[in-house]
Design a protein around this motif. Sequence first.
Motif, PDB file in Angstrom:
ATOM      1  N   GLU A 295       0.842  -1.100   0.130  1.00  0.00           N
ATOM      2  CA  GLU A 295       0.052   0.006  -0.016  1.00  0.00           C
ATOM      3  C   GLU A 295       1.059   1.313   0.121  1.00  0.00           C
ATOM      4  O   GLU A 295       1.921   1.093   0.676  1.00  0.00           O
TER       5      GLU A 295
ATOM      6  N   GLU B 241       6.465   3.283  -0.088  1.00  0.00           N
ATOM      7  CA  GLU B 241       5.657   2.009   0.043  1.00  0.00           C
ATOM      8  C   GLU B 241       6.578   1.047   0.606  1.00  0.00           C
ATOM      9  O   GLU B 241       7.888   1.020   0.694  1.00  0.00           O
TER      10      GLU B 241
ATOM     11  N   SER C 107     -11.249  -0.032   1.027  1.00  0.00           N
ATOM     12  CA  SER C 107     -10.467   0.880   1.011  1.00  0.00           C
ATOM     13  C   SER C 107     -10.833   2.196   1.345  1.00  0.00           C
ATOM     14  O   SER C 107     -10.542   3.120   1.671  1.00  0.00           O
TER      15      SER C 107
ATOM     16  N   THR D 165      -3.383   7.698   3.098  1.00  0.00           N
ATOM     17  CA  THR D 165      -3.296   6.450   2.418  1.00  0.00           C
ATOM     18  C   THR D 165      -4.298   6.432   1.418  1.00  0.00           C
ATOM     19  O   THR D 165      -4.192   5.167   0.519  1.00  0.00           O
TER      20      THR D 165
END
Lengths: 309, 375
Positions: free
Chosen positions: A102, A286, B277, B292
């Motif tokens: 992610e 990441e 998500s 994020t």
Amino acid sequence: MALFRNTSIINFCKTYRQYSVLCKKVNTDLCYNKSCSVIVNTQRWLFWEKDRKGGYNTEIKMSNWEHLKNGYKELKKELKLFGQEVKELFEMDPVLIARPGETDVVWCFNDPSVLDKFVTTSDSDHNEGFSSCSFEMSPAGRGNFHGYLDTRVPKDGRIKKAGYCGIRSKIIRKSFKRATTYDWHLYNTLVLKIRGDGRSYLLNISCEGYYDITWNDIYHYVLYTRGGPYWQIAKIPFSKFVLGSKGRLQDKQTRIRFDRVTHFGISCGDKIDGRFNLEIEYIGLEFDPTHDEEFAYEMYRTDKYIVGV
Amino acid sequence: MMATKILWNIMKTKSSNIMFKRWESSEKRVAMHDPFVTQPKKNKKTYLEVIKMFEDQDNRRRGHVEFVYAALAKMKEFGVQKDLEVYKALVDVFPKGKFIPQNIFQAEFMHYPKQQQCAVDLLEQMEDNKVIPDTEMEQMLLNIFGNRGIPLRKYWRMMYWMPKFKNLSPWYLPDEMPSDTMMLAKLAIERITSVDPDTKVNVWQTEEIEVSLDKTWIVSAQSEAQKILLSEQPIDEPLVVRGPYDVYLRDQIVTYFLLLGKTRADPKDDRDPDDVSDIEKPPGIPGYIGSTKLPAVKCTVHEQDDGTIVSVCATGTSSRDSLLSWIRLLEKYGNPILSTVPVIFTLTAPPNDLSIQETQPVAQDDASEKTKSNE
């Protein structure tokens, strides 16, 4: 006599403790629009560095009264920040793991205010060349680093080569103007979503330390762009970055101290005259568990006094 | 008294005479001889000839540092700045053996500093011109400076780093760029469209369209997905031809144009119920720096934020007429919808007259020349 000595000590503090609150110098990182017409010179210091900026005069002179006023204005913000920090200290647990695969976005250039966290530099800022650049919002609503790269050398008999443009993030601070660093130790890959023009750019990660020999330590890697209208995502492991000081690659290479990252920058200086254009959507980090390489460059044992001298 | 006066007069006249003679000779009798300037043809052969001439001139190679610096400065003029053989010939100018340090003090305190610096500058020029040295050069440098020489260190550093970065670019380019603009444009368009491996690059001639004014070539690229996206475009909304944009292939610039359509509307509600998500991160769970959430991405690569890229092209003249021919050719080869959909040309004029700053104030005759050219 005593008075004289006192002032000289204060002057000393002003000159050598650039990041102190007491110091009156304002870093041009914060207000870079000022055009500086005369540069002192870039001296090479043999044993120690006097100045973090290597002799480039980037300070703005300010009267005491002005300084006081500015300090008073800042106080409110700083107190607020300090309060937030104290709150975080009680609430937050330390960050321990990164989620594999992610991307965590550090800068997303969808918003014009994010562009203010970066400063542009080019050789024409210090009368050392003719390149110019700017970092603005593109018509598509992203960060756009563009300008004109010019490798012509000014005829002043001092400069050998010219032609660079760059952006760099500003110094990050905690409350009351205390300097701090980025802590990226959870991650091992840099992710950029970009749209370039086929040129290659240079990614710079500065890891300035306390001592003067580390002030110019920058880790570099090349960012190749495809060119054309399509966005591309570049994932670059931190292990590939090479250590350079003042732009010269070092013999003894080490990997990045991820918890000591002070600046991130992108520069253009590929010795090709012409316009350049790099659109950036985001810069992220990441953790890639499949990439277990610590450092990509092997070192060799040589005779004494050959390497690193 | 008289004698001193006479003596004074003699000395006075003599010295002034000598001064005059010296001044006179410096004015007229010293002729500058630069073999690089006097060469009638400037190519690799004559360049090597000049080096040979210098080597034969003097057994002791006097003034070789100055010669090497002069030769380095003239490289671009002779077009040999990318030639390893020429650099080797220049290194060969240095006398062998003399500069090798004989004891530790000489080794430590840079034996023959000017000569070493000159060799380092030569190697640096090689590096700037992306010329990788070979092992023969190492042997030559070893014979000249010994293994403690600074030029050797420079050489070893170059041989460590340059091969590492040589083939790093993910988009391969040949060493010799094609001189033909059409081949160059084809390379550029292939590079741009490498996002979609399905893309076909066609080279068309505008002669196929009878009404076209510019007779030139068109390199056009379109994939199957783009054909479908184009055929699904709404008929009442116009397509846009945008450009010119630049793409760099090393130092060559290719101008390209885009045919842009509207982006499809977002599909309504086909959200995956298992998609996590979108869930807000509950407070107290550690684990991220910054944010994020990545910006949303469309499902095909051709749908970018400015619109749907339907086709990409480069033409020989980059003129409006050649672009019109491109649209007609696209229509002819499998895009019949273009006969009904209107196409808008929004072409920004290329900034031809870039203002060039000059270090020195512009001379008078320069300014007059500029006004002449304007007239």
